[in-house]
Design an enzyme around this catalytic site. Structure first.
Site, PDB file in Angstrom:
ATOM      1  N   GLU A   1       0.811  -1.221   0.000  1.00 40.65           N
ATOM      2  CA  GLU A   1       0.000   0.000   0.000  1.00 40.65           C
ATOM      3  C   GLU A   1       0.845   1.272   0.000  1.00 40.65           C
ATOM      4  O   GLU A   1       0.715   2.111   0.894  1.00 40.65           O
ATOM      5  CB  GLU A   1      -0.953  -0.030   1.207  1.00 40.65           C
ATOM      6  CG  GLU A   1      -1.810  -1.283   1.214  1.00 40.65           C
ATOM      7  CD  GLU A   1      -2.644  -1.448   2.485  1.00 40.65           C
ATOM      8  OE1 GLU A   1      -2.516  -0.621   3.408  1.00 40.65           O
ATOM      9  OE2 GLU A   1      -3.429  -2.414   2.552  1.00 40.65           O
TER      10      GLU A   1
ATOM     11  N   GLU B   1      -5.596 -10.657  -1.497  1.00 42.05           N
ATOM     12  CA  GLU B   1      -6.395 -10.480  -0.273  1.00 42.05           C
ATOM     13  C   GLU B   1      -7.893 -10.468  -0.571  1.00 42.05           C
ATOM     14  O   GLU B   1      -8.664  -9.745   0.073  1.00 42.05           O
ATOM     15  CB  GLU B   1      -6.012  -9.168   0.433  1.00 42.05           C
ATOM     16  CG  GLU B   1      -4.546  -9.041   0.751  1.00 42.05           C
ATOM     17  CD  GLU B   1      -4.188  -7.816   1.599  1.00 42.05           C
ATOM     18  OE1 GLU B   1      -5.104  -7.178   2.166  1.00 42.05           O
ATOM     19  OE2 GLU B   1      -2.995  -7.502   1.685  1.00 42.05           O
TER      20      GLU B   1
HETATM   21  O1  9MR Z   1      -6.616  -8.323   8.666  1.00 43.45           O
HETATM   22  C1  9MR Z   1      -5.584  -7.601   9.296  1.00 43.45           C
HETATM   23  C2  9MR Z   1      -6.001  -7.187  10.683  1.00 43.45           C
HETATM   24  O2  9MR Z   1      -6.232  -8.322  11.477  1.00 43.45           O
HETATM   25  C3  9MR Z   1      -4.911  -6.304  11.281  1.00 43.45           C
HETATM   26  O3  9MR Z   1      -5.366  -5.827  12.517  1.00 43.45           O
HETATM   27  C4  9MR Z   1      -4.606  -5.131  10.363  1.00 43.45           C
HETATM   28  C5  9MR Z   1      -3.464  -4.302  10.883  1.00 43.45           C
HETATM   29  O4  9MR Z   1      -2.289  -5.062  10.920  1.00 43.45           O
HETATM   30  O5  9MR Z   1      -4.275  -5.582   9.076  1.00 43.45           O
HETATM   31  C6  9MR Z   1      -5.268  -6.375   8.463  1.00 43.45           C
HETATM   32  O6  9MR Z   1      -4.792  -6.804   7.212  1.00 43.45           O
HETATM   33  C7  9MR Z   1      -4.666  -5.815   6.205  1.00 43.45           C
HETATM   34  C8  9MR Z   1      -3.445  -6.157   5.376  1.00 43.45           C
HETATM   35  O7  9MR Z   1      -2.310  -6.274   6.200  1.00 43.45           O
HETATM   36  C9  9MR Z   1      -3.202  -5.125   4.287  1.00 43.45           C
HETATM   37  N1  9MR Z   1      -4.384  -4.937   3.480  1.00 43.45           N
HETATM   38  C10 9MR Z   1      -5.640  -4.696   4.208  1.00 43.45           C
HETATM   39  C11 9MR Z   1      -5.864  -5.799   5.239  1.00 43.45           C
HETATM   40  C12 9MR Z   1      -7.212  -5.634   5.933  1.00 43.45           C
HETATM   41  O8  9MR Z   1      -7.261  -4.454   6.655  1.00 43.45           O
END
Ligand code: 9MR
Length: 367
Positions: free
Chosen positions: A164, A279
């Site tokens: 991102e 994802e």
């Molecule tokens: O699903 C993930 C969540 O459990 C965490 O709290 C969060 C922060 O680390 O990240 C979420 O995963 C994200 C991913 O790392 C990047 N793309 C978006 C995902 C969903 O928010």
């Protein structure tokens, strides 16, 4: 679970002898000193591997979930366990236990692992805010990548090195999110992260992972243009990069821009970059409550998205962000107003296959 810590110095000095002990529900401890045993690739011929983000705590505590992952996934990616926040409680510590546990679980079950993520603005421990200079930032980023990627060399063959990088409405490739890395290193942090990963593991597939590139609307076409510009500039400077990850958090309330997405994919292909779906899930907040109808609409949206992608490029893998509705990030931000649980994933909360599962399975087998 107790947390095993390694000082950076101690770890680097003792890599070969450090054995992590993991336990996943069976009550049996397994010693894991060599990650480098390659996982068995999907034994299903030319099928695209399907995978899911997994949680170490759930794998340890929930046997039916663990069995579902073993039954359905050829690939897993730790949902949080390889993020800085989990790995780096202090500047001098690496806490690998949870990530090790997932890698060990995968190895024991012939499942491959993806790494997520090395350079991201999110999930950073508080102490990283104190990184004050260009030199310190460069040293921290390089040390982190060298330590983490070398630990899992051979066991994690693809990494979301960059996650991102762009703001939500970018003007150009220069519109980078103001992470500590971008603040201290400018756009050069992308090159540093990618080159360091390649230097440590020359076999690893290096992925730049982004979201919001599939929809109709000015904001999303701005994201596509900036992403393409960014990819071109990396390629022009010979920065190592092998693939683009399309996160594909699909919103039922948005329209997929077929032409816009296909034009982007055509350009990505022309740059000789692979595409991974990293994802996938469907944010069902605004869909009708009735479950059969909702599950059908969720599956239809994924079908439309995958069809649009496949007409241009066959992705290297399709991963969903979670396997079962039992464990999903979606309600953190997108709870339904009717109070019903979200149903964004291929298996329901009772681990039964939903229409979304069948859609993905169908695409996995497409030439
Ligand atoms: O699903 C993930 C969540 O459990 C965490 O709290 C969060 C922060 O680390 O990240 C979420 O995963 C994200 C991913 O790392 C990047 N793309 C978006 C995902 C969903 O928010």
């Amino acid at each position: 679970m107790s947390i095993e810590t390694h000082s950076r110095r101690g770890f680097l000095a003792g890599t070969a002898s450090a054995a992590a002990l993991t336990v996943f529900g069976t009550g049996q401890l397994s010693a894991m000193s060599a990650f480098a045993t390659p996982s068995k690739p999907s034994a299903e011929g030319n099928f695209i591997p399907y995978g899911a983000a997994v949680r170490s705590d759930a794998l340890a505590a929930d046997q039916s979930y663990r069995e579902a992952v073993i039954a359905d996934c050829q690939l897993v990616v730790p949902e949080s366990e390889l993020k800085w926040l989990e790995l780096r409680p202090t500047p001098d510590q690496y806490r690998f236990e949870k990530a090790d546990a997932i890698v060990d679980f995968a190895r024991q079950n012939g499942i491959q692992v993806r790494g997520h993520t090395l350079a991201w603005y999110g999930a950073l421990p508080k102490w990283t805010e104190q990184i004050a200079t260009h030199a310190d930032a460069e040293r921290e980023l390089i040390d982190h990548i060298e330590t983490v990627v070398s630990r899992y060399k051979g066991a994690i063959p693809s990494w979301d090195v960059i996650n991102e990088p762009l703001v939500d409405w970018p003007e150009s490739a220069a519109s980078l999110r103001p992470s500590i890395w971008a603040k201290r290193l400018g756009p050069d942090y992308l090159r540093i992260a990618l080159e360091t990963t390649a230097a440590v593991d020359s076999d690893a597939r290096l992925v730049l992972n982004e979201y919001d590139v599939e929809y109709a609307g000015e904001r999303f076409s701005a994201k596509r243009s900036a992403l393409l510009q960014l990819l071109r500039s990396l390629r022009d400077r010979n920065v190592p990069l092998h693939a683009v990850g399309l996160q594909a958090h699909l919103f039922a309330s948005r329209t997929i821009d077929r032409d816009g997405l296909q034009a982007l994919l055509t350009e990505i292909k022309a740059l000789d970059l692979d595409v991974w779906i990293t994802e996938l899930d469907v944010i069902d907040r605004d869909l009708p409550g009735e479950i059969h109808e909702r599950d059908k609409l969720v599956a239809d949206l994924a079908d439309q998205f995958l069809q649009t992608v496949y007409e241009v490029v066959r992705p290297k893998a399709v991963l969903t962000w979670g396997l079962s509705d039992r464990y999903t990030w979606v309600p953190i931000y997108f709870k339904r107003r009717d109070g019903m649980p979200n149903r964004p994933l291929p298996l329901d909360a009772e681990l039964r296959r939903k229409p979304l599962f069948d859609v993905i399975d169908e695409f996995r087998h497409k030439a």
